[in-house]
Structures are given as C-alpha cells and as structure tokens.
Scaffold this motif. Structure first.
Motif, PDB file in Angstrom:
ATOM      1  N   VAL A 295       0.869  -1.066   0.570  1.00 51.68           N
ATOM      2  CA  VAL A 295       0.207   0.011  -0.096  1.00 51.68           C
ATOM      3  C   VAL A 295       1.011   0.988  -0.283  1.00 51.68           C
ATOM      4  N   ARG A 296       0.720   2.420  -0.867  1.00 41.36           N
ATOM      5  CA  ARG A 296       2.005   3.487  -1.496  1.00 41.36           C
ATOM      6  C   ARG A 296       0.293   4.825  -0.951  1.00 41.36           C
ATOM      7  N   LEU A 297      -0.805   4.545  -0.981  1.00 43.44           N
ATOM      8  CA  LEU A 297      -1.105   5.104  -0.731  1.00 43.44           C
ATOM      9  C   LEU A 297      -2.709   5.749   0.022  1.00 43.44           C
ATOM     10  N   GLY A 298      -3.078   6.071   0.768  1.00 49.05           N
ATOM     11  CA  GLY A 298      -3.950   6.401   1.554  1.00 49.05           C
ATOM     12  C   GLY A 298      -4.994   6.543   1.181  1.00 49.05           C
ATOM     13  N   LEU A 299      -6.476   6.404   1.057  1.00 54.63           N
ATOM     14  CA  LEU A 299      -7.342   8.303  -0.078  1.00 54.63           C
ATOM     15  C   LEU A 299      -8.559   7.680   1.318  1.00 54.63           C
ATOM     16  N   PRO A 300      -8.650   8.645   2.010  1.00 59.22           N
ATOM     17  CA  PRO A 300      -9.318   8.921   3.089  1.00 59.22           C
ATOM     18  C   PRO A 300     -10.893   9.798   2.945  1.00 59.22           C
ATOM     19  N   ALA A 301     -11.596   9.481   3.871  1.00 58.24           N
ATOM     20  CA  ALA A 301     -13.102  10.078   3.258  1.00 58.24           C
ATOM     21  C   ALA A 301     -12.581  11.495   3.747  1.00 58.24           C
ATOM     22  N   HIS A 302     -12.194  11.791   4.646  1.00 62.01           N
ATOM     23  CA  HIS A 302     -12.187  13.692   5.092  1.00 62.01           C
ATOM     24  C   HIS A 302     -10.457  13.419   5.082  1.00 62.01           C
ATOM     25  N   GLY A 303     -10.282  14.620   4.725  1.00 62.85           N
ATOM     26  CA  GLY A 303      -8.378  14.676   4.530  1.00 62.85           C
ATOM     27  C   GLY A 303      -7.503  14.878   3.028  1.00 62.85           C
ATOM     28  N   HIS A 304      -7.036  15.298   3.328  1.00 63.38           N
ATOM     29  CA  HIS A 304      -5.966  15.453   1.931  1.00 63.38           C
ATOM     30  C   HIS A 304      -5.093  13.594   1.317  1.00 63.38           C
ATOM     31  N   PRO A 305      -5.010  12.836   0.317  1.00 64.79           N
ATOM     32  CA  PRO A 305      -4.402  11.796  -0.056  1.00 64.79           C
ATOM     33  C   PRO A 305      -2.967  11.678   1.163  1.00 64.79           C
ATOM     34  N   PHE A 306      -2.454  10.653   2.019  1.00 66.53           N
ATOM     35  CA  PHE A 306      -1.677  10.288   2.710  1.00 66.53           C
ATOM     36  C   PHE A 306      -1.010   9.245   1.868  1.00 66.53           C
ATOM     37  N   THR A 307       0.832   8.888   2.140  1.00 65.90           N
ATOM     38  CA  THR A 307       1.547   8.048   1.761  1.00 65.90           C
ATOM     39  C   THR A 307       1.997   6.976   2.841  1.00 65.90           C
ATOM     40  N   ASP A 308       1.885   7.634   4.165  1.00 66.18           N
ATOM     41  CA  ASP A 308       2.285   6.051   5.149  1.00 66.18           C
ATOM     42  C   ASP A 308       0.855   5.844   5.819  1.00 66.18           C
ATOM     43  N   VAL A 309       0.474   4.911   5.623  1.00 61.84           N
ATOM     44  CA  VAL A 309      -0.474   3.899   5.748  1.00 61.84           C
ATOM     45  C   VAL A 309      -0.064   3.578   7.297  1.00 61.84           C
ATOM     46  N   PRO A 310       0.910   2.278   7.242  1.00 55.71           N
ATOM     47  CA  PRO A 310       1.348   2.042   8.312  1.00 55.71           C
ATOM     48  C   PRO A 310       2.017   2.942   9.319  1.00 55.71           C
ATOM     49  N   GLY A 311       2.268   4.152   8.897  1.00 54.22           N
ATOM     50  CA  GLY A 311       3.028   5.009  10.170  1.00 54.22           C
ATOM     51  C   GLY A 311       1.604   5.779  10.868  1.00 54.22           C
ATOM     52  N   ARG A 312       0.656   6.339   9.845  1.00 51.04           N
ATOM     53  CA  ARG A 312      -0.810   6.889  10.621  1.00 51.04           C
ATOM     54  C   ARG A 312      -1.318   5.760  11.416  1.00 51.04           C
ATOM     55  N   VAL A 313      -1.462   4.904  10.837  1.00 47.38           N
ATOM     56  CA  VAL A 313      -1.538   3.625  11.916  1.00 47.38           C
ATOM     57  C   VAL A 313      -1.128   3.437  13.368  1.00 47.38           C
ATOM     58  N   GLU A 314       0.526   3.101  13.006  1.00 46.21           N
ATOM     59  CA  GLU A 314       0.907   3.508  13.984  1.00 46.21           C
ATOM     60  C   GLU A 314       0.805   4.565  15.418  1.00 46.21           C
ATOM     61  N   ALA A 315       0.498   5.868  14.482  1.00 44.59           N
ATOM     62  CA  ALA A 315      -0.005   6.955  15.355  1.00 44.59           C
ATOM     63  C   ALA A 315      -0.729   6.877  16.375  1.00 44.59           C
ATOM     64  N   ILE A 316      -2.000   6.087  15.045  1.00 38.04           N
ATOM     65  CA  ILE A 316      -3.542   6.396  15.869  1.00 38.04           C
ATOM     66  C   ILE A 316      -3.257   5.025  17.113  1.00 38.04           C
ATOM     67  N   LYS A 317      -2.147   4.082  17.344  1.00 37.80           N
ATOM     68  CA  LYS A 317      -2.535   3.699  17.895  1.00 37.80           C
ATOM     69  C   LYS A 317      -1.716   3.879  19.574  1.00 37.80           C
ATOM     70  N   HIS A 318      -0.930   4.966  18.915  1.00 39.02           N
ATOM     71  CA  HIS A 318      -0.228   5.466  20.207  1.00 39.02           C
ATOM     72  C   HIS A 318      -1.122   6.208  20.668  1.00 39.02           C
ATOM     73  N   HIS A 319      -1.322   6.995  20.320  1.00 36.22           N
ATOM     74  CA  HIS A 319      -2.604   8.306  20.819  1.00 36.22           C
ATOM     75  C   HIS A 319      -3.376   7.216  21.732  1.00 36.22           C
ATOM     76  N   HIS A 320      -4.336   6.275  21.626  1.00 35.17           N
ATOM     77  CA  HIS A 320      -4.856   5.196  22.228  1.00 35.17           C
ATOM     78  C   HIS A 320      -4.477   4.781  23.531  1.00 35.17           C
TER      79      HIS A 320
END
Ligand SMILES: [Zn+2]
Ligand SMILES: [Zn+2]
Length: 392
Positions: A295-320
């Motif tokens: 996966v090289r590109l995440g296309l979200p329902a809100h906000g801009h396309p982003f490239t690092d899906v695993p990195g974003r997943v880590e950040a959200i998990k860290h937040h919780h």
C-alpha cells in the motif's frame, strides 16, 4: 460522522476541517477526488471518490443528503465530464450520513448498484437480520470454537489477511448498531443522556422525517472483489468506527480507500455503544490494513491523500494507548468511579458530554476485556477501577 478527539482539537484547522474545494483531482490511476461540503463538528468536507472505467464511473461515499450537497456533487461530476446517469455503482464505506446521504438518490436516478458491507444498517435500514442477543451458553460455545481457530491463517496469494479473533466483530456479524446517539435515553454506562441542543435535535428529526437512508443492492463481505476503475479492489472489513465499516484495497496500484478508518491527521471516533470491546475491533483492523502488502497511498474520506498508511496506524494506536494511560492515572487517583467522572478527568471542561463519555467508555471496556480494569454495577450506573501498571 467522525469526531476529532476533542482534547487534541487544534488551534489551526486540520486538513479534515478545510472547506470543500471545487477542484477535481486524479489522485490515483482512474481515481478522482471530489470534495463535497458537510456540516459536522470538526469536519469541513467529505471526499467522494470517482472510479472511472469504460462503462462510466463508480462513486464512493457521495456525501450528505439534501439539495446543497447534491448540487455540489453534480458540479464536481460535470467538471470531470460526467453526469449522474453515468454512475453505475455507488459504494458506501459505512453507515454515517456524510457517507451514504446521496447514495439512494444516485442509485435511483442512475439505476446504479449500491454496495455496502453486509452489516450496513441505519435508522430505517435494519441490517441483514434481526439483532439477537447470544445466550451465555451460546457465547461460551462460540468462544471455545473461535479460540480453536484463534490464530491467523496463512494468506493464500490472491486472498487478503483475515482476523480470527473471538473478540473482534466478525465479518458475518448480524449485529445492528445504533448509528446515532440514543437521544433522550439512558447511556450504556448509566447516565441520562440529555441529547444535543434543541436546534440540532430538530434538525436531526427533520432529516429523519424527510430522508430515508439507502437500501443496498449488494451487501459484500471481507475478501470479496469489486471491479472498479478497470481493476479488482478487495473489500476489507474494518469494524471499529462502526461495525459495518469497509475499506477498499487495490493491490495493483497500491491504493487503499480508507473511509473513516484511517484519517490523515485526526483520530476517528470510536464509541462504546454497548458493553463490548469496540476498541479491540478497531485496533485489530488498524493492524490489518497496515499489513496489506504494497500500500503506497491512502485515500481517506476526510483530508488529503497520504502515503504512509502503516505510520498513520502507529500514530493512532499510540494515541489510544496514551489515552488509556491517562485513564489509568485518573482511576488510581479517584478510586472507583463512573464513566462520567473519569471522562471529566481526562477531557477539558469544554468537551465534557456524551461524545467524550462514549470514548472513555470504549477505552474502559477495552481495559476490562484485557483484564486491566474491573467493572461493576450500582443500580444502573457502571463503576470502574483500573489496575495499577503491571510490574512485568
Ligand atoms: Zn466521515
Ligand atoms: Zn464516520
């Protein structure tokens, strides 16, 4: 419907809050990003993706119900040289009105198929089958059976990773979910819910009277394939934000349509709607999408396309994880406490209310299921006590 984490609400607007641009941009091969205006706390637009092929196009998450959003949708389609009648497929990622609002009207006017996850349900569309509570005996038997297959299966090359965990909402769930707050009733954690302010309550009532949510023509399951933009996209069931949430994965171009499951800069709302571990489903399916290959590109329902899906997943998990540590500290200081009391310890006063409580409830239930907290009832109110950090 997504809520920002109130305590992290930024001073500068986050990208998910930007107003809808009129520009239509091709963000992946054959995938157009069209932004529609929405009127929801913390959100300025919803991305409707148009997936183009030689038959016309499919649209994903076509915005809120109502004439203003419809007009914007027609303008965006026109800017890309399409009309509503060219839409052959509508895909709805989950049962929130900013995602399914125009779906029924497009399906009617264009004769399009309307695809949702199997478990899709709204206030009029009641999901695949009537909700039924499991008896304790049934639940135990299912748990034993599920435990027997509770390891991940090896993934055949053309199938997708699948979670086998008895605590994660299964893909064939018949569970229906309250897709909005139970206004004016008791919350699952035992407080009386005052509901939203009168003006908003009237708006919600008007919407429910004037608008019927779409009836899907195709209810799909995890691992099914949809032919969109001339290639195969896998349905990935991602319960957590809602039980019926799905993402779409195209291994060919390395694109993941993430819906509200993974957003680029805000944390999707996970509410504890009943005494189940919705956060566990959410965290497990975050890991699932982070593991999808290439996966090289995440296309979200809100906000801009982003490239690092695993990195974003880590950040959200860290937040919780951080939020749960804050709750642990609050609980250790307070002793046995209600959801409301604990939420008021971890949220600033301006965010006190049912949304903050429902997220606190989800976190506490997650800790109860993980053996890190106790819960008991006093009358109709739930009380919690979180254990000190383990020495291990
Ligand atoms: Zn949303
Ligand atoms: Zn949502």
């Amino acid at each position: 419907m997504t809520d920002t984490h109130p305590h992290t609400r930024p001073r500068r607007p986050k990208q998910e809050q930007e107003p809808a641009s009129e520009e239509v941009v091709e963000v992946a091969p054959g995938v157009l990003r069209m932004q529609l205006p929405i009127w929801m706390p913390g959100l300025g637009h919803v991305n409707t993706y148009g997936l183009v092929d030689d038959r016309g196009l499919a649209v994903v998450d076509p915005g809120l119900p109502g004439p203003q959003s419809w007009k914007a949708l027609r303008q965006r389609l026109k800017a890309a040289d399409y009309k509503v009648k060219h839409v052959h497929t509508v895909v709805v990622t989950h049962s929130h009105p900013d995602h399914f609002g125009a779906a029924g009207r497009i399906a009617r006017e264009a004769g399009a198929r309307l695809v949702t996850h199997h478990a899709f349900s709204t206030w009029t569309v009641k999901g695949p089958s009537p909700q039924r509570a499991l008896s304790e005996g049934e639940a135990r038997r299912l748990e034993v059976e599920a435990a027997a297959v509770a390891q991940e299966l090896d993934v055949p090359p053309d199938e997708i990773p699948t979670i086998r965990d008895p605590d994660v909402v299964p893909d064939d769930t018949d569970e229906r979910e309250a897709t909005s707050m139970p206004w004016g009733t008791r919350t699952p954690w035992g407080t009386v819910n005052p509901g939203p302010p009168l003006k908003r309550r009237l708006l919600i009532r008007a919407m429910r009277l004037l608008f019927s949510p779409p009836e899907p023509t195709d209810r799909v399951h995890h691992g099914e394939r949809l032919r969109l933009a001339g290639r195969d996209w896998f349905v990935v069931h991602t319960p957590g934000h809602t039980v019926d949430h799905l993402c779409l994965w195209d291994p060919e171009s390395g694109t993941l349509l993430t819906g509200d499951h993974v957003l680029p800069s805000i944390t999707p709302h996970v509410s504890g709607v009943r005494r189940a571990d919705s956060l566990k489903s959410y965290l497990a399916t975050l890991d699932l999408v982070a593991r999808l290959e290439g996966v090289r590109l995440g296309l979200p329902a809100h906000g801009h396309p982003f490239t690092d899906v695993p990195g974003r997943v880590e950040a959200i998990k860290h937040h919780h994880a951080e939020r749960m540590e804050l709750l642990r500290e609050a609980s250790l200081a307070l002793g046995p406490a209600t959801v409301q009391q604990l939420s008021r310890e971890v949220f600033p006063k301006r965010h006190w209310g049912v949304m903050a409580e429902s997220e606190t409830f989800a976190h506490l239930e997650h800790m109860v299921h993980a053996g890190e907290a106790e819960r008991w009832e006093e009358g109709e109110t739930l009380l919690y006590r979180v254990s000190p950090p383990s020495a291990a």
